[in-house]
Every structure is written in C-alpha cells, then in structure tokens.
Design an enzyme around this catalytic site. Structure first.
Site, short mmCIF file in Angstrom:
data_model
loop_
_atom_site.label_atom_id
_atom_site.label_comp_id
_atom_site.label_asym_id
_atom_site.label_seq_id
_atom_site.Cartn_x
_atom_site.Cartn_y
_atom_site.Cartn_z
CB SER A 127 44.31 41.43 36.52
OG SER A 127 43.35 42.30 37.07
CD GLU A 128 43.24 46.85 34.35
OE1 GLU A 128 43.19 45.67 33.91
OE2 GLU A 128 42.27 47.62 34.32
CG ASN A 129 45.09 44.16 39.96
OD1 ASN A 129 44.76 43.63 38.90
ND2 ASN A 129 44.95 43.57 41.12
#
Lengths: 210, 233, 233, 210
Positions: D46-48
């Site tokens: 997840s890019e966060n």
C-alpha cells in the site's frame, strides 16, 4: 614558536557552539572531540551513519559494528541514532550540519580546498570530504601551515580540488586565518609567532585583521 | 516463494557471471558481506565491476577479490586502507571510478528508486566533475549524477526473516540498505535468521521486497580495522 | 539547547508569518499534526502555501485551515475526501499544485537532502508535465522535478525524546520524516515524550538533527476516515 | 449478460502469481484481495507505506494508525513492514512491484490511461497512480467497459492522461482485452457476451485473439 598539535586542536574546539551538530574529519580534526567543554551541548555526526558519537571504548568494550568514519572503534551516547549512508549525506548535503572541521593539503585565498589526491603518488579517494565542504554551513580547516619548505596557503591550489570557495576559516600551527572576499585575513597569531613569520609562511597576500 | 538458502554458495548459484556489476554493502570492514565475498572468490568469476564505498584491506573484505585478480573496476569513495589496491591502481591494472561518498550513496539510492539522474553541488568545480553536465540552480553550479544499478547486490544484516525483512546493527547499516534496493537480485547474509513476525514491523530497515535470497552465516569474522581505546581511570 | 515546549502554541511561537510555506506530515487523517494545525488556525496567520499529501476532510485536519481562509495554495497529490476543497478549487479561490504522490515524496526528500532537482518517469506525456523539462534516458522520457523546501514543517510522531529523536507508529509514518527534513524549523508533536536514551538508537526514524522543537500533545483525536471492518465468524 | 463486479474482481485475481508483490488501487481493485488463493504467496503493498497488507479488522480492532492507501482500516500480517512515503515510492518507481491493478476512466488503444481528472467537474488529484503506471512491471486496469452510453475503450483518451502507453491488460465486465503493438486484442469474453457486443462496446479497432 608555534602551536603544538594539541594547541591547534584546542583552538579549533573554540569554533564549537552550544547546540551545534558537528562533523569532524579523519585524523587531527577527530581530536577536537577531546576539547569539547562539558557544559557545552555539541552533537558529533559521523558520515558512516551515526549522530551522537561518544568517546573511544574502554578495552574489552570495543564493538566491530560501532565505528566512526575513520574506522575507529567508538561508543554510543544516550542521544545516539544510527542511519544509512544516504540519510547521513542528506544531513550533510542538505545543510543540516552546523560545522565541519577538516584536514587540508592546500587552501587557496579564494577558499578552494585540496585534500584528497596527490596525482601519481597518493591514492585514497575523496571519501565524504567533497560532500561536507559543499553541504555544511561552516567549514574550518585545521592543518600545519607548512609542508616541508612549502606553504600550504596558496594563491591557487595546484593539487586537485576537493571543493571550490568552500573554506571559511583556517587554523594552523601559526594562527587563525579567515577567508573572505579579499583573500586571506589574519585573525590570531599563535604564541610567539610574529606577523612577519606568518607572512613568510603564506604563499599569497595576507591582510592583517588582528 | 522460498528465499532461504543454506550457504553463500547456494545463495549465489546462478547469479554470478563474468563482467557483471556487483554492489557490496559495508563501510571499511564494518557490515561487509564476508561470506558472499568468500563465495565470489571461490566461484572464480572475473572481470567484475564492484560498487563499494571501500575496497577492504589487504587480505580481508573485498581485498581478497583484488588479490585474486577478479575485479576489473571499482566504484568507490575511499580506498586509503588498502596498499595492494594503490599498487594496482597506480600501475594501471585496476580501473577506479572515484565517487564522493555522499554521491555514491545517493546514486545507489537513485538507482533503486527509479531516478535516472539528480543534481548535487558535490564535485562542482573539481576534476571529478569533468565530462559531467553542470547546471545552475539558485545561482550555484550543480553536477548531474546518474543513478547506479548493479546486476547483483550482496549485503550483510544483523537479523533477517524468511520474507527477507532485514535489520542492521549500529553503524553496520551504512551502504547495505542502498545496495539491497539497487539490484534485481540481492543476497543477504545475516547473523541470525528469525521466524517471520519476530521483527517489529515498524522497525525493519530493509523490507523483504528488496531481498531475493537470504542465509544465516555460520561464523562472522567481523574484524576491527582501527581498534582505538581510551584509558580507564 | 532546549527543544522541549509545553504546547503547540509555544512551539510555533515566532515561527509563523503570513505567506510562508508549511510542510505538514500525514496521509489522509493518519499521522497528522493535529495540535499544530489547531494552533496555526488560532494564530490567524494567512496566505499560507501548504505542502501536504492530502487536505484533510471538512472540519478536521487541514480542512480547518481551508475553511478559515488561511491557505492560499496547496501542493498535494489527492484531495478527493474534501468537498469544501473542491468548491474552493473549482471556483478559483484556492490555488492547487497537483503533484503525484511519489513525486511529492521525492521532492520533499530532495529538498531536505540538498538535491535541487531530479528526473522521474512520472507524469511524462501528461498535462502535469507541461512547462517542465523533459529528457530522455535509456530511450524513455523523464521529467525534471525540483526539490521542495518549506519554511516550517509540522509533524506528528508516536514517541520522541528531548533531543528530538522520533519514532512513528505503523502507517502513521508516511510523509512525516520527509517533511521533518525539508524545513529549517520543524515542530514535532508526539503522543509520548520520553527520556533521552529510552529509544533504541538503531530504530530511530527521524534523528534529532531534523527537529528543532518538540512537545507532547495532551490528547489526540486520531480520527478514522474509512472505518472498514470484516465480519466475525 | 456480463460479469458482475465480483466476477470481474475474481477474474482480476487470476493475474496474481506466486511470490508477487502487488499494489491494488483504491476502489474495485482493492476487492481483488478477497480472491487471493490461500495457497498463493502474494504480498500486497500500500503506497502510504506498508508491505504485507492484511484483511480489514474485526470490529473493535481498528487502529487509526493502520490504514491502506484508500484510508481504510486494515490489519498487519507477520511479514508486514512499514516505511515512509519516499521509500514506498522507491519500491514503486524503482520497478520492485510486480503488478498493479488499477481502476480507469478511459483506456486508449495505445495503452494510455486516464483515471484522475474530469476537467471542471471532478477534482481529486492523481494520488499515487501516476507513479504506479510508470514504475510497476505490469499494469492491469479493471473497470466497467461502458460509462453511460459511451465506451471507455477509445482510440485516444480525451480526458487528461495518468500515463502514456502504460496499460498491459484490461479487465472489464465484458471480458479481457490486451494492449499490444497493434492496439486492443480481445483475449476472453465474459459468459454470455458475444464478439459482436464487445466490438460495439469498444470505440476503437478490436482484434480477436480468443
């Protein structure tokens, strides 16, 4: 007469200020850490990835995973943090370090520094010095003023440069010299050193700003 | 997907070829992948380009690959500890690309992060900037440096799990995480291989995505280069 | 050097001025410096340019600074959760510099690391690349992006010590370490202020050199934006 | 007849392979995680700032510090690691992610994707999509084939692009379409969908590669 190495280092320690983050170069500059006043809050950075470098370990306490940029065994402090080399140089290049104290082979009146290569003779490499001189807010060079019969304070460096116009202050065995718009400016003389001797030991113009 | 191998030799199997580029973690002798270096030596692979901040010392670390004549070129920042290196270099038998330490670190990071080039003040106006593009930002000259990738990375960590998640100990971290991300195949040697879940997820230095093969080294030499002590009392 | 402050208001004292650039950590409402945002609102400072991945929601997070009219410009990647933002933007009352999330992260990192510019494939051939330099590396077009610095950064960490060393919890890390390094004055709000030495030196996310002022928030709201659950059984 | 949303998502899950690191876009693509075979080793990014995204939490176990890129509460797995946004996009931009499954508003026969902006109407921002489409090794778009009366498969995108020539495969409610040198190539039809219907629902040439 001139300052001993220890006196040079002690004088260099006067460049420190409370709250400073400081990088000390390999060799003589590393010795500055012995002269930090106990009341002063100075945090030493080592470019191999450590903030808050402590003193050398006692015998038997040395740790191969805990060294400074000179590959010497050191210790940690309560404030210490470790990080990778990219983060370390983000600190350096990004202007987060207040002061670097480095060694030198030649310093020119325009602030150029040479300290990494003697063509055909010495091959060591630039290490972190080239990043330090462009990134750190203030650069102080500590070195002997003479190399054999030649002054290391020159009009233009003949050795390959480490950085251009990057040196703010020079501390040698003969005294303290600032570099400004007009070139070398004498700020302090070591005990027993005369202006005349300092001029003779400088292969460039020297303004007197004592 | 099993990333675990039993030895350096097994982990490097099929990953070595002549004239390849290898990135090796470590600073001086601190945090170097000593088992992988031994296995590379024993493999006999040659014509290597090695990206490493230092070149070991005579007889240990990357020094052994220099002595065996397996290295064609080094990309390094500082090699002052290695006398044999100096001989090879000064006699023209070894190609060296001197890269300032911070630029080397950033080039490896860029290589791993999909950044083909970036600008830095470092080397501006020096011989090391020759042949490189310079460009002025905010009135000051900057040098364009290229991201650096390797065909293979060899790194050393303190602990690792079966997913390849790694943690490093103290200053033995240095270039290891950067090398790990800068190659399509990364071999990690660890002092202790732990169960997945044993490492705290908020404190993993190298996420497993950057590690393809991992093994626990059976004994680490971990030599000290400059044993510097203070006196008691 | 005392970095410890008793409140957000004290920590921000003297650090706020009209038309300044503020970098704020957080992703959505996760890991946002909520006490600093409240204090900035109460200070009445205006004309702000705010660098933040998102713009909060209506009534919370950076949303409150939009509602109070203190923000002139946002540099963000995604603002889909904030209806008032959309109104302001579509009616021309708010300037927005849309920056892809990865480019925003890298621009902040570059700003903190002394990198004035770098190249990325991201946005090549899209409207967001208009007016930017492009350059071909290895046959593919890349866009030059500039490092991003702020006058002030406000970040939120889980724990911090008196030297400013910070650790973040789980995905609340996000942009916080990048913002912390990209400004000359960084104010960190922490859930727990601990004694120096209580954090493990090998697992510090933001070294204290990047933090100038720190305070322990008295109560964190920590709202959840999308409470998504799975059924038991 | 056509695939339901759940059938589309199930079909998208067939794109996964053992050992893959995968990023799932916000919305429909996120649902693909429900269809990962238990025997398959897939790690979700997840890019966060998270690798190893687990399922949604049970009620009472949600943690405001643990969300995915869609701001949804999620859980961790034994393999999970967290990192900052720069490291997250180093993974993405640096080509370390094997597969991204994203939503779309328009896909063109040259592989262009538009999914972030409807000028004058919708303002959300690109988020991480523009980095994902250039950095991830393989990009699969999952979307309805039609938007009201208009096909979302077009000769050239009329909406602002997210990325150029970046889509490898399209999974719609009508079937599976690859994008290659020659444009759209039909690979699979949903149950009950005819070639004729697929052609009518595509506003560009469609080669048949069933």
């Amino acid at each position: 007469m001139a300052w001993t190495r220890d006196q040079m280092v002690a004088r260099a320690a006067l460049e420190l200020q409370d709250g400073f983050y400081v990088n000390l170069g390999i060799g003589i500059p590393t010795l500055v850490s012995n002269h930090i006043p106990p009341s002063m809050d100075v945090t030493l950075q080592s470019e191999n990835g450590m903030l808050g470098v402590g003193p050398f370990p006692f015998e038997g306490e040395e740790d191969p995973d805990l060294i400074n940029a000179g590959k010497q065994t050191v210790t940690a402090l309560p404030r210490t943090s470790y990080f990778d080399s990219a983060t370390s140089f983000a600190m350096i290049r990004g202007g987060h370090i207040d002061l670097a104290i480095l060694g030198g082979m030649q310093v020119a009146e325009n602030g150029d520094l040479a300290n990494w290569l003697v063509p055909g003779k010495m091959v060591k490499g630039p290490g972190g010095a080239m990043d330090l001189v462009v990134g750190v807010k203030r650069v102080v060079v500590v070195m002997e003023q003479m190399m054999k019969e030649e002054s290391k304070l020159v009009r233009r460096c003949t050795l390959p440069l480490t950085g251009q116009g990057c040196v703010h202050r020079l501390i040698t065995d003969l005294g303290v010299i600032d570099i400004g718009n007009g070139g070398f400016m004498l700020k302090e003389l070591a005990e027993g050193v005369t202006v005349e001797q300092m001029k003779k030991s400088t292969a460039a113009d020297l303004k007197i700003g004592l | 997907m099993n990333k675990i191998c039993s030895s350096a030799a097994e982990a490097l199997k099929g990953a070595l070829r002549d004239n390849m580029v290898i990135a090796a973690g470590g600073f001086g002798l601190c945090g170097i992948p000593e088992h992988c270096i031994t296995a590379i030596r024993e493999s006999g692979v040659k014509g290597l380009t090695v990206i490493s901040n230092n070149a070991g010392v005579d007889g240990f670390g990357l020094g052994v690959l220099l002595e065996s004549g397996q290295v064609k070129k080094m990309i390094s920042s500082y090699v002052g500890e290695n006398k044999f290196f100096a001989e090879l270099y000064l006699s023209g038998k070894l190609e060296v690309e001197f890269t300032p330490q911070g630029t080397l670190a950033e080039r490896l990071r860029a290589g791993g992060a999909g950044i083909p080039a970036f600008y830095t003040r470092t080397t501006a106006g020096t011989d090391l900037a020759k042949g490189k593009e310079t460009r002025v930002f905010d009135g000051k000259p900057y040098v364009m440096e290229l991201g650096l990738k390797a065909d293979l990375a060899v790194v050393k960590a303190w602990k690792g799990d079966k997913e390849g998640n790694l943690i490093y100990r103290k200053t033995a971290r240095n270039f290891n995480p950067l090398c790990a991300a800068a190659a399509p195949i990364t071999v990690a040697e660890v002092e202790e291989l732990v169960e997945t879940g044993a490492l705290d997820a908020s404190f993993i230095h190298t996420p497993g995505i950057f590690v393809q093969r991992i093994f626990q080294g059976d004994r680490f030499d971990k030599r000290i280069e400059q044993r510097t002590l203070r006196k008691r009392g």
